[in-house]
Structure formats: structure tokens, C-alpha cells
Write an enzyme that holds these catalytic residues in place. Structure first.
Site, PDB file in Angstrom:
ATOM      1  N   LEU A 494       0.651  -1.154   0.081  1.00  0.00           N
ATOM      2  CA  LEU A 494       0.027  -0.094  -0.028  1.00  0.00           C
ATOM      3  C   LEU A 494       0.774   1.459  -0.009  1.00  0.00           C
ATOM      4  O   LEU A 494       0.326   2.249  -0.020  1.00  0.00           O
ATOM      5  CB  LEU A 494      -0.931  -0.126   1.294  1.00  0.00           C
ATOM      6  CG  LEU A 494      -2.277  -0.884   1.108  1.00  0.00           C
ATOM      7  CD1 LEU A 494      -2.789  -0.708   2.577  1.00  0.00           C
ATOM      8  CD2 LEU A 494      -2.931  -0.657   0.030  1.00  0.00           C
ATOM      9  N   HIS A 495       2.255   1.162   0.011  1.00  0.00           N
ATOM     10  CA  HIS A 495       2.884   2.466   0.033  1.00  0.00           C
ATOM     11  C   HIS A 495       2.478   3.251   1.357  1.00  0.00           C
ATOM     12  O   HIS A 495       1.820   4.379   1.079  1.00  0.00           O
ATOM     13  CB  HIS A 495       2.790   3.398  -1.147  1.00  0.00           C
ATOM     14  CG  HIS A 495       3.934   2.699  -2.100  1.00  0.00           C
ATOM     15  ND1 HIS A 495       4.023   3.336  -3.199  1.00  0.00           N
ATOM     16  CD2 HIS A 495       4.955   1.877  -2.127  1.00  0.00           C
ATOM     17  CE1 HIS A 495       4.907   2.673  -4.072  1.00  0.00           C
ATOM     18  NE2 HIS A 495       5.586   1.849  -3.207  1.00  0.00           N
ATOM     19  N   ALA A 674      -2.336   5.989  -1.386  1.00  0.00           N
ATOM     20  CA  ALA A 674      -2.802   6.243  -2.740  1.00  0.00           C
ATOM     21  C   ALA A 674      -2.180   5.387  -3.598  1.00  0.00           C
ATOM     22  O   ALA A 674      -2.532   5.510  -5.006  1.00  0.00           O
ATOM     23  CB  ALA A 674      -2.740   7.789  -3.077  1.00  0.00           C
ATOM     24  N   HIS A 675      -1.438   4.302  -3.324  1.00  0.00           N
ATOM     25  CA  HIS A 675      -0.933   3.479  -4.111  1.00  0.00           C
ATOM     26  C   HIS A 675      -1.254   2.075  -3.741  1.00  0.00           C
ATOM     27  O   HIS A 675      -0.909   1.471  -2.535  1.00  0.00           O
ATOM     28  CB  HIS A 675       0.586   3.552  -4.305  1.00  0.00           C
ATOM     29  CG  HIS A 675       1.043   4.977  -4.601  1.00  0.00           C
ATOM     30  ND1 HIS A 675       2.273   5.660  -4.474  1.00  0.00           N
ATOM     31  CD2 HIS A 675       0.651   5.975  -5.318  1.00  0.00           C
ATOM     32  CE1 HIS A 675       2.301   6.679  -4.942  1.00  0.00           C
ATOM     33  NE2 HIS A 675       1.253   6.989  -5.550  1.00  0.00           N
ATOM     34  N   GLN A 676      -1.567   1.213  -4.701  1.00  0.00           N
ATOM     35  CA  GLN A 676      -1.959  -0.108  -4.334  1.00  0.00           C
ATOM     36  C   GLN A 676      -1.443  -1.076  -5.248  1.00  0.00           C
ATOM     37  O   GLN A 676      -1.517  -0.970  -6.516  1.00  0.00           O
ATOM     38  CB  GLN A 676      -3.484  -0.183  -3.965  1.00  0.00           C
ATOM     39  CG  GLN A 676      -4.052   0.517  -3.096  1.00  0.00           C
ATOM     40  CD  GLN A 676      -4.657   1.805  -3.832  1.00  0.00           C
ATOM     41  OE1 GLN A 676      -5.053   1.660  -5.138  1.00  0.00           O
ATOM     42  NE2 GLN A 676      -4.495   3.065  -3.182  1.00  0.00           N
TER      43      GLN A 676
END
EC number: 1.1.3.20
Length: 751
Positions: A494-495, A674-676
Site C-alpha cells: 500500500l505504500h 494512494a498506491h496499491q
């Protein structure tokens, strides 16, 4: 097509009726009490500024927030804890439930001795909510997080028919970009001829498709599916993965159908209003979170996917990541030769990626200035927008098309070729595959059954099927389609992001060039520090960048200590600079996701926690060096250091060490993502991956995955370029399959 019907008033405008509210009277009374505790009406008769008076006097209920929140909880937000949340609201309407949830604070020395939450004095309700926010008991902590997030975001984003919110002037917020001119007539869009609205009459749909060379067969009106559309390739998803693959295939001469769960918003339908846009262009209306509400997750759900609403950062895959994928994971194809470099070049060229910026906004100016003064590494971030793209509203859609997401590039290529169509508001139900058809794997993909927003069901029959609906949605579709590989939905990365903030008064102008700007203006990410990223080795650290926070998202990440304190913090909105640390999460087994069942789990690993803590320490120092008057983090305890410039060196050092060393794995601070990626990772053997090196699933021939879910590990930087480059390579593999199958789009069998 979208232009062949009269558009209803855009979903992105203000003044819309609230969603249907099915909360009971008891639930609504408790919800109203909570909302007005979070955002009360305060007596500020001593203030002279009328906008400030209006803001402080306006409570949540005066703005209609409880009704809006009730509607969101009833019909818009889908999360496994909604039932528990509603049960908590019901309990708060009773004296015994309030006693259970609030303890002795709800008791009175006078009859009746036990009170419901609504009957408790406001200052005591504030103490109760604050105790929930700091509680280690899941129910209390969850209640606070959920109600805070939904209430505050609603309050600061609700707008009337004139697209105005009564708090904005006091916050120093102008609303939508003043330079954005929304035209009433349809603007020329590169996708206008390829969008097919399946809500149109059947004869219009079929005529449009046949005109474009697609064959359509129908069954009886009562049959499911009611019609079959034949093509060479069907692509589920239109973002950085699906958009690239669709564009490459269509330009090569193949007929392509793109299914997109979200709506299509051409420029004339945008509003750049935060609330309606989050509600309609983000997955889950922007209210997605892990099952324990520990991580708030943002993902695009519109034509163009995340590339339509992202922050423009266009970083190539770092060398240490490519080396890890090649040597540690054995992925010499596609990462071992020149093919991947050519893919990176192709996508960067198509997006117009460049590293120049004419003028940086306040957040990035602060980050760069602080890093320079401290001797920290700082670099320009390449963007898929021109140097003069001074726009802080990119996360609400691109106002002029100069940010080159897939809707302006690869999907536009598909539209120009005349070989592709996009069906918005269409959700894929399952991939159709048949036994005995596959030459090697025993099963072969035959297409996709999907449902339009009006509940009509169709089948797209194809030679090749590509699933590219994102790392959160792709696993669920594959599982619904009968795939059994144990890696589908696992290894979710997930960052994780944590933030620090600094307040820069308007009178402070000498420290940072451009200090007179507002925090929400200008390019969103134009600067980045790698001071704690470990780029020289593995990249398992954290990069430091700047976010886009307009009033709604700003309000949900800032600490809440009391109604008055929170409103004070919000009045500093336009001059509060945020920077964030983004970790390349690599610890443990990662998370797991199956949104088909409504679950998403993620646990922050200890090593990733250390990376974020190191990032917090550096960010606080950067803000101080840049001239902040006040600094703080998003820990729920709300610590902040005021009068930074008057603080002694020992006092400053003590504060920085204390707050940056606080635990994060107990979810005591707001963590966002916001990154998956990684939930259907690529590999060289089925036991450790969901797809092979070509992007094809191990179980079904002709079924490819082409989005961020195939990333073998977390990336550590913004993933748009990497996802597009891998998708570009996958598209070449799909082309090989189509070439071997012949050019005819007409299938011999029907489903």
C-alpha cells in the site's frame, strides 16, 4: 454515444439532494450529537471578521451534515464495520449503551443519574470523543475514526447550488480553480466518439457498435445476458494498465472493448469541487479503508482510472527495483533485456514526461528550501504535464487536458484508430472461460459478463481477456470467475504514508521564495527528497514528497482535540504546508484484499514503521529549516511545537525526537495510501505468483492481468510510469496471441 443523449445535471456539481437515509430516529439523534460535538457552534462575538464569525458559529447540523452522513452510511459507503458503527450509534441513544461506550463520564449526580450521549453536556461529549481517539480498544477507536472522517469531510466539502461552502472564506480557500472556465457545451474530447452509453436505447447502441465494426447478437429480452458483443480483446479497466493495453491493441488493428466501472467526465462536466468529485470519481466515494480502519485508501474510479485523478508524478522504475525483480524474483522477462527500457521510453514519450517547472507551489518550495538549507538530497520530479502547469486541482480531474493521463493518450489513440469503444458505468461480473479450449492450461478465456448501471447484463465475447481493474478490484473479479490460485489477493502493498505539517504565517516572506502562495495551489509533486530512501542500495526506506490537500482531506488528517481547537487549526488551512513520507513497504507477507467479499487487511511491519519514523524526523527538520512558525504531525495526541523560532535548540530537539519516535503500528496516527499494488503478483512459478512473466494467469489461457496488481513488490515511488511500462510489455504478449489466432473478430461459438 455519450453525445447522443441529453446529459443530466452533472454529478460533480453542488446543490444535489442527499442520498436516501435509512438510519433510524435513534441512530440519527446520536449521529447529530456526535457531529455537533466534532464541529460545534461557538460564541465568537469578539471577532470582527464576518467570515470567521460565520465559520465558528456554524455547527455541523446547521449545514445539514448529519443528514448527508446518514445518507452516506445508508447507501454509499460499503465497509465491513458499517454495521458495527450503526450499532454503536444506536447504543449511544440509550443510557445503558452510553454507559458501556462512554463509562462514568455519562453519569450525573442528579436524576436521572444515567444519561444517553445526547443528554451529556457538550464539553463532556468532547472528552468522550477524545478518549475514543486515544483508546486501544478497537470499537472506540473505530467509532471515532469513522465518524471524524465522514463528518469533517462532509462539513468542508458540502456546497449549495452556487457551489459555495460557508467555511471556505474563513479558511482562505477559493473553491474551484478561478482559472477554470466550465463550458456549457460539449468540449471536443479525444474520447467523444469512442464512449458508448449502454443506458441509451438498444437500437442506438447496436447501430453505433455495428458502425464501428463490432458484431452484436441478441437473445430474447428475458435472457441473461441480453446481448453478446464480439471483439478481439476485452479490457476491464481504463487506467494506467488497461488504457495502455487497449491503445496498443487498437492501434495494431484489433477490435477492443473497454469496460469501466466509473463514469466518463469530459472537461465540460468537471467542477473541480472536492466533495462531489471524491464522491463520484474515486472508488468507494473516497471512503475506502482497511478492515480495521487503520489505513485510508484513495483510488480512482472513472474513465482513465488513477491517471485521471493522480498528482502527475511520473518517475521511472528505479534501477534497484528492476534489479530486484530480475535477480531476486527471476523475472528476466520482461526486466532482463532492453524491452523494458524501450517500454519506459515509449510510455514517457507518449505522456510527454519532463522535469522542468516554471514555478513551484508553496508546499514544494518549502520542501526544496528546507532540504537545501540542511544539505538533504532533493530533486525535481518528472511530471506528465508541461512546465507551466501550475495547477493544484489535478486530483479532481484535469481542467484542460494538459495532464496526460490515459484518457488523453492511450485511450485517445484507441479512439483515433476507430477500433475501440469504452463502456462506462459497467461492472465486470465474471470472466467466462471454457474447459478443454486451452492448448496448455486446460481452460481458455472466452470473454466477460458485465452489468451496466441500469442493471442490464451483457456478454463481451473475445479472443483475449485482460483484467486491469486495479490492485484492489482485480483479485475479486478473478476469484468470482473461479480462479483458485492462492496468491490472488495476497501480497498487497500500500505504500503507507505519514505526514508532518508546518504553519507559515502570511507575514513570513523572507525564508522561502513564493511564500505568498496558498498551500493548495501549484504543481502537486514537483520536488522529492531521497534522504531516507536508501536508493543507493535497496530502496526500502521512504521518499519525502508533498500532497494535495484541499479542505475536505485536510480536515480528516489533522488531529482533533476539541471543537474549538479544531476550528482554530482549520483557519490556518491555506498557510499550513504538508510534506509526507512514503515507505517502500517490504516487511512481512503484505496485506490481503478481496473486495468481492468486502475485506482488505494490512499490517504495518516494524521495519516499515522505522522508515516512516525516520521520515517524520527529517520532515520536521525540513519544515523548521524552511521557516515554519509552528510544526506538528498527525498523531491523534495532537502534539505541536508553537513559536518554533523562539524555541531553544534543546526544546526543538526534544520535540522532534519525541513525536517522530511515537509508535505507528498501533494506528495512533492517520496513515494514508494512494498506491496499491502486488495483489496478483508476477512470477516464474504458480506457487508463488498469480500470473507469469507475460502477465497471463497460470490457470486460464488467454486471460491476462495488466495493472498494478502484477508488481512483484512495492515500488517505493509513484507507480504510474512503471504500471504503464509493464502494461506495454504485456500488450506485446497479447498481440502475439491475437496474431496467432488470426484477424477475424467473429467468434464461432456463443455463450
Amino acid at each position: 454515444m455519450v453525445t447522443e443523449r441529453v446529459m443530466e445535471e452533472s454529478e460533480l456539481r453542488g446543490g444535489r439532494a442527499p442520498y436516501p437515509n435509512t438510519l433510524s430516529e435513534r441512530e440519527m439523534k446520536s449521529l447529530t450529537a456526535v457531529c455537533d460535538t466534532l464541529l460545534p457552534s461557538l460564541d465568537v462575538s469578539q471577532l470582527k471578521d464576518e467570515s470567521l464569525k460565520t465559520f465558528y458559529r456554524t455547527s455541523a447540523s446547521m449545514l445539514g451534515v448529519p443528514e448527508h452522513v446518514g445518507g452516506m452510511l445508508s447507501s454509499r459507503i460499503h465497509h465491513p464495520q458499517i454495521g458495527l458503527l450503526r450499532w454503536g450509534l444506536w447504543l449511544l441513544s440509550t443510557w445503558y449503551g452510553t454507559l458501556f461506550l462512554c463509562g462514568t463520564k455519562c453519569m450525573s449526580r442528579q436524576f436521572p443519574y444515567f444519561r444517553s450521549f445526547l443528554s451529556v453536556p457538550s464539553h463532556v461529549r468532547e472528552e468522550i470523543l477524545l478518549s475514543w481517539s486515544l483508546s486501544s480498544f478497537f470499537l472506540f477507536n473505530m467509532l471515532f475514526k469513522c465518524l471524524k472522517y465522514i463528518t469533517l469531510r462532509s462539513f468542508f466539502t458540502l456546497v449549495n447550488e452556487k457551489n459555495e461552502n460557508p467555511s471556505w472564506k474563513a479558511l482562505g480557500y477559493c473553491g474551484p480553480d478561478p482559472n477554470f472556465v466550465n463550458q456549457e457545451e460539449e468540449l471536443i474530447s479525444p474520447l467523444s466518439e469512442s464512449i458508448v452509453d449502454l443506458g441509451n436505447p438498444t437500437e442506438v447502441i447496436f447501430k453505433t457498435l455495428q458502425k464501428k465494426g463490432f458484431q452484436v447478437t441478441t437473445t430474447s429480452p428475458s435472457s441473461i445476458p441480453s446481448a453478446t458483443i464480439h471483439c478481439d480483446a476485452v479490457v476491464v479497466g481504463s487506467g494506467s494498465g488497461g488504457g495502455v493495453i487497449a491503445g496498443v491493441l487498437a492501434k495494431a488493428g484489433y477490435k477492443v472493448v473497454v469496460l469501466e466501472k466509473g463514469e466518463y467526465y469530459p472537461k465540460n462536466r468537471l467542477s473541480l469541487l472536492e466533495g462531489p468529485t471524491l464522491d463520484n470519481m474515486y472508488d468507494g466515494s473516497g471512503f475506502m479503508a482497511t478492515d480495521d480502519v487503520g489505513v485510508v485508501v484513495l483510488a480512482g474510479s472513472t474513465v482513465g482510472g488513477g491517471s485521471t485523478i493522480n498528482w502527475s508524478a511520473s518517475l521511472r522504475t528505479p534501477d534497484h527495483v528492476v534489479d530486484e525483480w530480475r535477480y531476486v524474483h527471476g523475472l528476466h522477462d520482461p526486466f532482463g533485456g532492453k524491452a523494458y527500457d524501450r517500454a519506459l521510453d515509449a510510455v514517457c514519450d507518449r505522456m510527454g514526461v519532463q522535469s522542468n517547472v516554471d514555478e513551484e507551489g508553496l508546499n514544494n518550495a518549502v520542501l526544496r528550501s528546507g532540504c537545501v538549507k540542511l544539505g538533504y538530497t532533493v530533486m525535481h520530479v518528472p511530471c506528465n504535464a508541461p512546465p507551466d502547469h501550475y495547477c493544484g486541482w489535478c486530483h479532481l480531474g484535469c481542467k484542460d487536458g494538459r495532464k496526460k493521463g490515459t484518457a488523453e493518450t492511450w485511450l485517445a489513440d484507441m479512439a483515433e484508430s476507430g477500433n475501440g469503444v469504452i463502456f462506462p458505468k459497467c461492472e465486470a461480473l465474471r470472466v467466462v472461460h471454457e474447459k478443454g479450449e486451452g492448448r496448455i492450461k486446460g481452460r481458455k478465456a472466452r470473454g466477460v459478463v458485465f452489468k451496466h448501471d441500469n442493471h442490464a447484463t451483457f456478454l463481451v465475447e473475445s479472443k483475449v481477456t485482460v483484467v486491469a481493474c486495479g490492485a484492489l478490484r482485480t483479485p475479486g473479479l478473478l476469484k468470482r470467475s473461479g480462479l483458485k490460485n492462492k496468491n490472488i489477493g495476497r501480497n498487497l502493498r500500500l505504500h503507507p504514508v505519514v505526514m508532518a505539517w508546518g504553519y507559515f504565517p502570511p507575514t513570513t516572506t523572507e525564508e522561502v521564495k513564493g511564500m505568498k502562495k496558498n498551500s493548495y495551489e501549484g504543481g502537486i509533486i514537483t520536488s522529492m527528497s531521497t534522504v531516507v530512501s536508501n536508493f543507493e542500495t535497496t530502496g526500502y526506506g521512504a521518499v519525502i514528497q508533498t500532497p494535495s490537500l484541499h479542505p475536505g482531506l485536510f480536515s480528516v488528517v489533522m488531529p482533533w482535540m476539541s471543537g474549538a481547537d479544531f476550528k482554530d487549526r482549520m483557519t490556518r488551512f491555506s498557510r499550513t504546508v504538508h510534506v509526507f513520507a512514503l515507505a517502500r513497504d517490504g516487511g512481512g507477507e503484505g496485506g490481503a484484499v478481496d473486495l468481492a467479499r468486502g475485506t482488505m487487511t494490512y499490517e504495518l511491519d516494524e521495519r516499515d514503521e522505522v522508515s516512516l519514523q525516520r521520515g517524520l524526523e527529517k520532515m520536521l527538520r525540513i519544515l523548521v529549516a524552511a521557516g515554519a512558525e509552528e510544526i506538528g504531525t498527525h498523531h491523534f495526541t495532537g502534539e505541536r511545537l508553537m513559536n518554533v523560532k523562539k524555541a531553544s535548540e534543546d526544546e526543538l530537539e526534544r520535540f522532534v525526537k519525541e513525536v517522530s519516535g511515537k509508535k505507528l503500528r498501533n494506528w495512533s496516527a492517520q496513515i494514508c495510501s494512494a498506491h496499491q499494488m502486488g495483489s496478483c503478483r508476477m512470477g516464474v512459478e504458480a506457487g508463488r505468483s498469480a500470473v507469469d512473466q507475460r502477465g497471463e494467469t497460470w490457470e486460464v489461457e488467454g486471460l491476462f492481468v495488466g495493472d498494478a496488481s502484477v508488481l512483484p513488490t512495492a515500488l517505493g515511488v509513484n507507480p504510474m510510469v512503471t504500471v504503464q511500462a509493464i502494461a506495454y510489455c504485456t500488450a506485446q504478449s497479447v498481440l502475439d496471441v491475437l496474431r496467432s489466432a488470426g484477424r477475424s473478430i467473429f467468434m464461432s461459438s456463443s455463450v
